[in-house]
Scaffold this motif. Structure first.
Motif, PDB file in Angstrom:
ATOM      1  N   GLY A 185       0.817  -1.206   0.000  1.00 55.45           N
ATOM      2  CA  GLY A 185       0.000   0.000   0.000  1.00 55.45           C
ATOM      3  C   GLY A 185       0.852   1.257   0.000  1.00 55.45           C
ATOM      4  O   GLY A 185       1.888   1.317   0.669  1.00 55.45           O
ATOM      5  N   THR A 187       0.681   5.810  -0.364  1.00 54.41           N
ATOM      6  CA  THR A 187      -0.049   7.073  -0.444  1.00 54.41           C
ATOM      7  C   THR A 187       0.935   8.157  -0.850  1.00 54.41           C
ATOM      8  O   THR A 187       2.154   7.936  -0.857  1.00 54.41           O
ATOM      9  CB  THR A 187      -0.679   7.454   0.906  1.00 54.41           C
ATOM     10  N   GLY A 235      -3.733   3.801  -1.282  1.00 56.12           N
ATOM     11  CA  GLY A 235      -4.723   3.889  -0.217  1.00 56.12           C
ATOM     12  C   GLY A 235      -4.379   2.969   0.932  1.00 56.12           C
ATOM     13  O   GLY A 235      -3.214   2.658   1.180  1.00 56.12           O
ATOM     14  N   SER A 236      -5.400   2.532   1.635  1.00 54.49           N
ATOM     15  CA  SER A 236      -5.224   1.769   2.866  1.00 54.49           C
ATOM     16  C   SER A 236      -4.777   0.340   2.590  1.00 54.49           C
ATOM     17  O   SER A 236      -5.516  -0.448   1.999  1.00 54.49           O
ATOM     18  CB  SER A 236      -6.538   1.755   3.654  1.00 54.49           C
ATOM     19  N   SER A 238      -4.309  -1.905   4.937  1.00 54.30           N
ATOM     20  CA  SER A 238      -5.076  -2.801   5.810  1.00 54.30           C
ATOM     21  C   SER A 238      -6.438  -3.117   5.213  1.00 54.30           C
ATOM     22  O   SER A 238      -6.898  -4.265   5.270  1.00 54.30           O
ATOM     23  CB  SER A 238      -5.236  -2.179   7.199  1.00 54.30           C
ATOM     24  N   HIS A 239      -7.095  -2.119   4.597  1.00 54.29           N
ATOM     25  CA  HIS A 239      -8.394  -2.368   3.956  1.00 54.29           C
ATOM     26  C   HIS A 239      -8.234  -3.371   2.822  1.00 54.29           C
ATOM     27  O   HIS A 239      -9.053  -4.293   2.660  1.00 54.29           O
ATOM     28  CB  HIS A 239      -8.984  -1.064   3.428  1.00 54.29           C
ATOM     29  N   THR A 240      -7.169  -3.220   2.040  1.00 54.44           N
ATOM     30  CA  THR A 240      -6.918  -4.134   0.926  1.00 54.44           C
ATOM     31  C   THR A 240      -6.664  -5.549   1.441  1.00 54.44           C
ATOM     32  O   THR A 240      -7.185  -6.529   0.894  1.00 54.44           O
ATOM     33  CB  THR A 240      -5.710  -3.658   0.109  1.00 54.44           C
ATOM     34  N   VAL A 269      -1.341  -1.323  10.715  1.00 56.93           N
ATOM     35  CA  VAL A 269      -1.812  -2.124   9.577  1.00 56.93           C
ATOM     36  C   VAL A 269      -1.938  -3.590   9.984  1.00 56.93           C
ATOM     37  O   VAL A 269      -2.944  -4.254   9.699  1.00 56.93           O
ATOM     38  CB  VAL A 269      -0.868  -1.979   8.373  1.00 56.93           C
ATOM     39  N   THR A 272      -4.902  -4.093  12.497  1.00 57.84           N
ATOM     40  CA  THR A 272      -6.198  -3.983  11.830  1.00 57.84           C
ATOM     41  C   THR A 272      -6.478  -5.218  10.988  1.00 57.84           C
ATOM     42  O   THR A 272      -7.578  -5.770  10.997  1.00 57.84           O
ATOM     43  CB  THR A 272      -6.241  -2.728  10.946  1.00 57.84           C
ATOM     44  N   THR A 273      -5.469  -5.663  10.263  1.00 53.97           N
ATOM     45  CA  THR A 273      -5.628  -6.860   9.428  1.00 53.97           C
ATOM     46  C   THR A 273      -5.933  -8.076  10.278  1.00 53.97           C
ATOM     47  O   THR A 273      -6.858  -8.846   9.991  1.00 53.97           O
ATOM     48  CB  THR A 273      -4.360  -7.105   8.596  1.00 53.97           C
TER      49      THR A 273
END
Length: 286
Positions: A185, A187, A235-236, A238-240, A269, A272-273
């Motif tokens: 990731g 940014t 972007g994020s 962790s979201h990915t 990260v 969160t994951t």
């Protein structure tokens, strides 16, 4: 005994989540050609005799051995039942394991939590890689073998990714037909911090692609059987990774060693994951 010969350790507490993790560990031990040690750790309960606690532990472990025999009948299995605080005992045992496998939550704690405190603490402090098996898929052997074939590895732009990639490639090697997705990731802010372009999005994206190429250099030649997909993600991260975990056989993230006593074992990260993943997550000390 070398690290490659150390057993896979699976922790059970009688919860269905721990049994899912046990079956996952058994299959992984077979893939790796390693023995399996089943561990039941419980704090000393002074209101119950040690003899009664020992019998309960033996019964639970006997049931666990029976479950493993159904999943992996040829697997060499041993058992252990220390009386200690679970996270402390598992962290100590991790020094003598190639892999430690836990359920996302045990019998205790709040039902609303996605991951229990023992699993989170152990993943933050263990000396070997820890796999936390989130519930719902571990017993779906056919689905795991045919549908969930991707290994997903989340990497950072530094040397900490070496251990993550080594573990991820080896995991992919044990699963014929597995595809390895390497996610990085980025940014505009992270590009600036790493000395890259600040306001040029295309240039920053190109820098992220070069970072991935540098991180993976030499590994595709070392593991020619593994299909590799490099995914620089704006972007994020962790979201990915959480999204990818829903259809991954395993999601691999790193944890920096040395910051455990200060509470820095898991990055934001990684935490969160690990907390929100929808499938098994491996936490690799770096």
């Amino acid at each position: 005994m070398t690290t490659a010969e150390l057993p896979v350790i699976a922790a059970v507490d009688g919860s269905w989540r721990s049994y899912e993790a046990l079956e996952w560990a058994a299959r992984d031990a077979v893939r790796r050609g390693l023995a399996l040690t089943i561990v039941h750790v419980r704090p000393l309960n002074r209101r119950t005799s040690q003899e009664a606690q020992r019998r309960e532990a033996e019964e639970l472990l006997a049931e666990s051995v029976g479950r493993v025999a159904q999943v992996a009948p040829t697997l060499h299995t041993s058992t252990l039942a220390p009386l200690d605080f679970p996270a402390a005992a598992l962290t100590a045992l991790s020094e003598h394991a190639s892999l430690l496998v836990l359920g996302s939550r045990g019998l205790g704690g709040f039902r609303s939590l996605l991951i229990g405190s023992n699993s989170l603490t152990t993943a933050s402090m263990a000396q070997c890689p820890v796999v936390v098996v989130h519930s719902g898929r571990a017993d779906e052997e056919e689905a795991e073998a045919e549908t969930f074939t991707d290994i997903v590895a989340g990497v950072a732009a530094d040397e900490s990714s070496e251990a993550v990639l080594d573990f991820a490639f080896e995991a992919a090697m044990t699963r014929p037909g597995a595809r390895l997705r390497i996610v990085h990731g980025w940014t505009m802010f992270s590009s600036m911090l790493s000395g890259g372009p600040v306001f040029d999005r295309d240039a920053a994206a190109g820098a992220a692609e070069r970072t991935l190429a540098e991180l993976t250099a030499g590994r595709p030649e070392k593991y020619p059987q593994v299909e590799v997909v490099q995914e620089p993600v704006h972007g994020s991260a962790s979201h990915t990774l959480v999204t990818a975990s829903a259809t991954a056989a395993l999601t691999v993230i790193g944890r920096r060693k040395g910051g455990e006593e200060l509470g820095f074992g898991l990055s934001p990260v990684a935490q969160t994951t690990l907390t929100h993943a929808l499938g098994p997550v491996a936490v690799v000390p770096c």
